[in-house]
Design an enzyme around this catalytic site. Structure first.
Site, PDB file in Angstrom:
ATOM      1  NE  ARG A 229      -3.956  -2.359   2.379  1.00 50.12           N
ATOM      2  CZ  ARG A 229      -3.115  -3.232   3.406  1.00 50.12           C
ATOM      3  NH1 ARG A 229      -2.389  -3.791   3.539  1.00 50.12           N
ATOM      4  NH2 ARG A 229      -3.810  -4.867   3.061  1.00 50.12           N
ATOM      5  NE  ARG A 322      -3.108  -3.486  -2.052  1.00 54.74           N
ATOM      6  CZ  ARG A 322      -2.223  -4.422  -1.320  1.00 54.74           C
ATOM      7  NH1 ARG A 322      -1.122  -4.348  -0.882  1.00 54.74           N
ATOM      8  NH2 ARG A 322      -3.524  -4.968   0.021  1.00 54.74           N
ATOM      9  CG  HIS A 345      -5.955  -8.775   0.632  1.00 54.52           C
ATOM     10  ND1 HIS A 345      -6.449  -8.852  -0.720  1.00 54.52           N
ATOM     11  CD2 HIS A 345      -5.642  -7.273   0.458  1.00 54.52           C
ATOM     12  CE1 HIS A 345      -5.864  -7.992  -1.238  1.00 54.52           C
ATOM     13  NE2 HIS A 345      -6.031  -7.001  -0.507  1.00 54.52           N
ATOM     14  CE1 TYR A 355      -9.157 -23.865  14.865  1.00 52.73           C
ATOM     15  CE2 TYR A 355      -6.740 -24.668  15.254  1.00 52.73           C
ATOM     16  CZ  TYR A 355      -7.934 -24.044  15.359  1.00 52.73           C
ATOM     17  OH  TYR A 355      -8.898 -24.398  16.746  1.00 52.73           O
TER      18      TYR A 355
END
Length: 393
Positions: A229, A322, A345, A355
């Site tokens: 970003r 991106r 993300h 997990y």
């Protein structure tokens, strides 16, 4: 219960024909004239089939059962071959080859790659006649999980076309994809303007000639190489770079999701940083502001302003890099988990996120190097449309 020889012998004709059931679909049909015939009833894709065997008493009960078993084995073998030849993948390939001449090479490659990545691993080997709407929906929602709504809608569209072809070629009676109308998340147009792969060579050419500082040009190249970003790039610090490990370790406080993020550095990115050192290497930030008293780092408008000067106003913003990287990497076959991790993300499924702490560094390192090689090819004017990364998997 199964028939007996006594029951068969005692079966008398009636006003209307009737049946005496044995087992596994075998029965004896008795006509009003008193004739008795062995019949075998079975189903194929839900349709009832009837096979005439022999006449009683020419063939007794035990022999009729043996003939029924032989007929069943033959039918099972035929059905097994039929299912293999009519799996979703085999019918899909037939549909693809039938329609291939209608498409450009780029479109055909992209379409088939989408099936290979998102459909064939889950339903490819399954007989197309056995695939139900719910199973199809579950498969497509694996794509939706990554907020790839455009991909999910296109995948459903392609699967629906394959099922329609199967209907037309008498493999199935109905198209299960038609039941999913309205079941997918709506696709929203990308908020950030971006470029298509074929436009990258022209982009690099314009970047070379635009009137701006070398620092700004390096910032744009760094943003494209790492597809972080803009805020993460603007606040990049020299102390966060590990040249030995060839990694940029962005601290959590700079990241949007407040988690530390590692960016593997390709050879080209390391070379860029060597050039950048001569400009800003003695300071704190890689891209400091020209007016450091007012703000320590490059303005949030700098990159977008340069892109506008390059002629991309309304067509491209810094965040669009991106999208460019995500689109191309997905189309080139890299695993979505790897791309999403590199894009930093957040995992929307909280249970899965608890997990799934894998960094995938080895795979990301390979991906980032091949991405840099891809950009090199584009910068040199090479044809990147429809090209494949060497190690895409």
């Amino acid at each position: 219960m199964p028939l007996t020889n006594t029951a068969i012998q005692n079966a008398k004709p009636r006003e209307k024909a009737y049946k005496l059931a044995d087992a596994a679909g075998l029965f004896l049909a008795v006509t009003p004239a008193g004739a008795k015939y062995w019949r075998y009833k079975y189903r194929v894709h839900g349709k009832e089939k009837l096979l005439a065997l022999v006449v009683y008493p020419t063939v007794c009960l035990q022999e009729a059962r043996e003939k029924r078993l032989a007929a069943q084995k033959q039918e099972d073998k035929r059905l097994s071959v039929y299912k293999t030849e009519n799996s979703f993948e085999s019918v899909g390939r037939e549909w693809f080859n039938t329609n291939r001449s209608k498409w450009t090479d780029e479109h055909a490659e992209r379409l088939w790659r989408r099936l290979v990545l998102h459909a064939l691993p889950y339903i490819g080997r399954k007989p197309i006649a056995d695939i139900k709407a719910l199973e199809l929906l579950e498969m497509i929602r694996r794509v939706e999980k990554y907020e790839k709504t455009e991909t999910s809608h296109r995948l459903l569209q392609t699967c629906s076309a394959i099922f329609r072809y199967a209907v037309l070629t008498a493999r199935i009676d109905y198209n299960p994809a038609s039941d999913l109308r309205g079941a997918l998340k709506p696709h929203k147009a990308e908020n950030y303007p971006s470029l298509k792969p074929r436009e990258l060579p022209e982009f690099f050419s314009r970047l070379e000639t635009v009137k701006t500082s070398l620092l700004n040009k390096l910032a744009i190249r760094m943003l494209l190489l790492t597809f972080v970003r803009q805020g993460e790039l603007r606040y990049a610090r020299w102390e966060d770079l590990d040249f030995t490990a060839q990694e940029w370790r962005i601290p959590a406080e700079i990241m949007k999701m407040r988690e530390r993020h590692i960016v593997p550095l390709a050879k080209q990115t390391l070379a860029l940083l060597d050039a950048l050192k001569t400009l800003t290497g003695t300071g704190v930030y890689l891209f400091p502001s020209q007016h450091r008293r007012r703000h320590p780092v490059m303005s949030e408008n700098t990159i977008n302003s340069v892109l506008a000067d390059m002629g991309y106003k309304g067509r491209l913003v810094g965040h669009g890099f991106r999208s460019i990287a995500s689109t191309i990497l997905n189309e080139q076959g890299f695993r979505p988990d790897i791309i999403e991790k590199q894009l930093a993300h957040a995992e929307r499924n909280k249970v899965r996120a608890a997990y799934n702490r894998a960094e995938y560094l080895d795979e990301r390192r390979k991906m980032m190097q091949e991405w840099a090689d891809y950009l090199d090819k584009a910068a040199s004017g090479g044809n990147v449309v429809g090209g494949n990364f060497r190690g895409a998997a």
